[in-house]
Scaffold this motif. Structure first.
Motif, mmCIF file in Angstrom:
data_model
loop_
_atom_site.group_PDB
_atom_site.id
_atom_site.type_symbol
_atom_site.label_atom_id
_atom_site.label_comp_id
_atom_site.label_asym_id
_atom_site.label_seq_id
_atom_site.Cartn_x
_atom_site.Cartn_y
_atom_site.Cartn_z
ATOM 1 N N UNK A 83 0.993 -1.002 0.134
ATOM 2 C CA UNK A 83 -0.043 -0.143 -0.462
ATOM 3 C C UNK A 83 1.205 1.437 0.060
ATOM 4 N N UNK A 84 -0.095 2.543 -0.470
ATOM 5 C CA UNK A 84 1.151 3.942 -0.068
ATOM 6 C C UNK A 84 1.561 3.926 1.211
ATOM 7 N N UNK A 85 2.513 4.338 1.063
ATOM 8 C CA UNK A 85 2.158 4.913 2.812
ATOM 9 C C UNK A 85 1.047 6.592 2.202
ATOM 10 N N UNK A 86 0.680 6.822 2.444
ATOM 11 C CA UNK A 86 -0.046 8.074 2.130
ATOM 12 C C UNK A 86 -1.016 7.477 1.846
ATOM 13 N N UNK A 87 -2.525 7.971 2.077
ATOM 14 C CA UNK A 87 -3.117 7.767 1.846
ATOM 15 C C UNK A 87 -4.864 9.044 2.682
ATOM 16 N N UNK A 88 -5.683 8.760 2.664
ATOM 17 C CA UNK A 88 -6.320 9.657 3.166
ATOM 18 C C UNK A 88 -7.880 9.249 4.079
ATOM 19 N N UNK A 89 -8.110 10.440 5.242
ATOM 20 C CA UNK A 89 -9.132 10.450 6.541
ATOM 21 C C UNK A 89 -10.280 9.300 5.775
ATOM 22 N N UNK A 90 -10.790 8.511 5.691
ATOM 23 C CA UNK A 90 -12.666 8.092 5.796
ATOM 24 C C UNK A 90 -13.634 8.654 6.489
ATOM 25 N N UNK A 91 -12.931 8.319 7.776
ATOM 26 C CA UNK A 91 -13.612 8.971 9.352
ATOM 27 C C UNK A 91 -12.939 8.764 10.329
ATOM 28 N N UNK A 92 -13.227 9.585 11.611
ATOM 29 C CA UNK A 92 -12.806 9.243 12.319
ATOM 30 C C UNK A 92 -13.644 9.178 13.395
#
Length: 161
Positions: A83-92
């Motif tokens: 997987x890439x090291x960078x992603x996005x917050x989907x929810x928290x």
């Protein structure tokens, strides 16, 4: 003459009783547990090498954020990819109570990380932000503990710069 047979007792280790009917007591129990990560071994070995590994289905192309040995759609065996090291917050969510391992860190933030082209999410901790600073869609970067414990908590996320 009768001998007095008696087991030695220590007043320092009394029993803590929580309830009498039914009887509920506190009893400390400790054990070393040896187990295998089996088909998930590449994931945990990857964490120790600073890699976030997951699986995809070569048959139907479904990509998982959290590894699975077999595809949940077609049942075929999966293959590993990084997987890439960078992603996005989907929810928290912000947790104000935690298990013993996380009690010292409360409150802490859990996020579901999403990546473009990956069909499921990855659950991880987000550090270095206050509750009001977290936003859905926020870019995050995976970081890895220097001394791996071969646990899911060896990876955590920080805001990407």
């Amino acid at each position: 003459m009768a001998k007095n047979y008696k087991l030695p007792e220590s007043e320092q280790s009394g029993t803590i009783v929580f309830n009498l009917d039914p009887l509920i007591i506190k009893h400390h129990y400790e054990i070393d547990y040896i187990h295998s990560y089996a088909q998930d071994t590449p994931f945990f070995r990857g964490l120790s090498e600073g890699k976030l590994l997951s699986t995809y289905c070569p048959n139907c192309g479904y990509k998982y954020g959290t590894p699975r040995a077999h595809c949940m759609h077609c049942g075929k065996p999966t293959e590993w990819f990084e997987l890439p090291k960078e992603g996005y917050v989907h929810t928290y969510t912000t947790c104000y109570y935690g298990s013993e391992e996380f009690l010292k860190e409360t409150p802490f933030h859990l996020i579901l990380v999403e990546w473009p082209g990956v069909d499921t999410f990855f659950l991880g901790r987000l550090i270095g932000v206050e509750p009001g600073e977290i936003k859905i869609g926020m870019k995050v970067r995976a970081k890895f503990k220097r001394l791996s414990q071969f646990k899911p908590t060896d990876v955590y996320f920080v805001p990407a710069e």
